[in-house]
Design a protein around this motif. Structure first.
Motif, PDB file in Angstrom:
ATOM      1  N   UNK A  18      48.837  52.349  36.273  1.00 19.45           N
ATOM      2  CA  UNK A  18      48.141  51.716  35.149  1.00 19.45           C
ATOM      3  C   UNK A  18      46.679  51.559  35.554  1.00 19.45           C
ATOM      4  N   UNK A  19      45.814  52.374  34.960  1.00 22.54           N
ATOM      5  CA  UNK A  19      44.419  52.407  35.403  1.00 22.54           C
ATOM      6  C   UNK A  19      43.695  51.096  35.126  1.00 22.54           C
ATOM      7  N   UNK A  20      44.050  50.411  34.021  1.00 21.80           N
ATOM      8  CA  UNK A  20      43.402  49.128  33.731  1.00 21.80           C
ATOM      9  C   UNK A  20      43.730  48.103  34.804  1.00 21.80           C
ATOM     10  N   UNK A  21      45.004  48.050  35.200  1.00 19.41           N
ATOM     11  CA  UNK A  21      45.390  47.104  36.252  1.00 19.41           C
ATOM     12  C   UNK A  21      44.815  47.521  37.597  1.00 19.41           C
ATOM     13  N   UNK A  22      44.756  48.831  37.851  1.00 23.28           N
ATOM     14  CA  UNK A  22      44.144  49.313  39.096  1.00 23.28           C
ATOM     15  C   UNK A  22      42.702  48.828  39.200  1.00 23.28           C
ATOM     16  N   UNK A  23      41.969  48.980  38.115  1.00 26.53           N
ATOM     17  CA  UNK A  23      40.555  48.589  38.098  1.00 26.53           C
ATOM     18  C   UNK A  23      40.406  47.080  38.306  1.00 26.53           C
ATOM     19  N   UNK A  24      41.264  46.319  37.651  1.00 32.33           N
ATOM     20  CA  UNK A  24      41.187  44.866  37.772  1.00 32.33           C
ATOM     21  C   UNK A  24      41.524  44.411  39.183  1.00 32.33           C
ATOM     22  N   UNK A  25      42.574  44.978  39.770  1.00 28.46           N
ATOM     23  CA  UNK A  25      42.930  44.607  41.140  1.00 28.46           C
ATOM     24  C   UNK A  25      41.789  44.898  42.102  1.00 28.46           C
TER      25      UNK A  25
END
Length: 275
Positions: A25-32
């Motif tokens: 999940x790229x959105x979660x990757x970016x947020x993490x």
């Protein structure tokens, strides 16, 4: 240092910073990545930051705040993740006389995936709670159990990298927390009323829209930081159990007991449907 060694080191560092499970999940990757970088830059981290439930200054204060809540005081059986920032949570649970279930990190490899810490038993055996509250200490001294052997839980504590006031959460990306909570629901270990909580650094609380909620995501009821207690307001319902279609192929391969447990759960579902 040779070019090949340097390149290998750079690749390793980039992979660690991206997260072991990046790409789902790229959105979660970016947020993490943002959370980990912010924590590291602030100097409020304790130990390594990237690709993990990283530790932070103030974890003891958050655990104390949690221990003052009615949901804690009313709980006799607590499940807690094995990560460093929740050591103070596990320690307080033992000193408060609670039974503590902790998963073997990443559910282990061929061994029973849970340990039970019984403070009365530990005291009789002369085991220091401070040692038993660590991840390795718990694995060494705790009673090994499978999912089906566990008692119903009064409180479930999860490790998180980012959370929202709407109850959204993400861990390090491996999917272990959502999977275990789904299994708990399928096996009757938690219900709709079982509080799901976390302790996080205040910098890990983000705007609701930053954290997409997926069909298999379990929502938090309480978020406790070093500064405040947040009673979350989940915008949706908890999953009814494991959403098996969303379990990743590598999870079936890496989590040694998962295929067999899935067969048992689906057989029980089928039997219940037939009446």
């Amino acid at each position: 240092m040779s070019h090949s060694t340097l390149n290998s080191t750079l690749v390793s560092t980039e992979e660690e910073r991206a997260g072991r499970w990046s790409g789902r999940n790229t959105d979660k990757d970016r947020l993490r990545s943002e959370i980990w970088e912010r924590l590291e830059r602030s100097g409020l981290n304790i130990g390594p930051v990237w690709s993990r439930i990283s530790n932070w200054v103030g974890a003891e204060a958050a655990a104390k705040r949690l221990s003052e809540l009615p949901i804690w005081k009313n709980a006799s059986v607590v499940k807690c993740n094995p990560d460093p920032p929740q050591i103070p949570v596990r320690l307080r649970a033992l000193y408060d006389g609670k039974l503590v279930y902790m998963p073997v990190p990443e559910f282990g490899t061929g061994e029973l995936p849970w340990v039970l810490l019984d403070p009365e038993k530990l005291s009789r055996e002369g085991v220091q709670f401070e040692m038993a509250a660590t991840s390795q200490g718990a694995v060494n001294v705790g009673q090994k159990l499978g999912f089906e052997d566990m008692m119903p839980l009064d409180l479930a504590v999860c490790g998180c990298v980012a959370v929202t006031r709407a109850g959204g959460r993400t861990g390090k990306g491996g999917g272990f927390a959502d999977l275990e909570l789904g299994l708990f629901r399928d096996l009757g270990k938690i219900t709709e009323t079982t509080p799901i909580v976390t302790t996080v650094h205040s910098s890990m609380v983000v705007e609701d829209e930053r954290l997409p909620i997926m069909a298999h995501d379990s929502l938090l009821n309480w978020i406790v930081t070093e500064n405040e207690v947040i009673e979350a307001t989940p915008s949706g319902h908890q999953p009814g159990g494991v959403v098996w279609d969303l379990v990743q192929p590598d999870q079936f391969e890496d989590i040694w007991f998962l295929k067999a447990l899935k067969q048992k759960i689906l057989a029980a579902r089928d039997m219940a449907a037939r009446g």
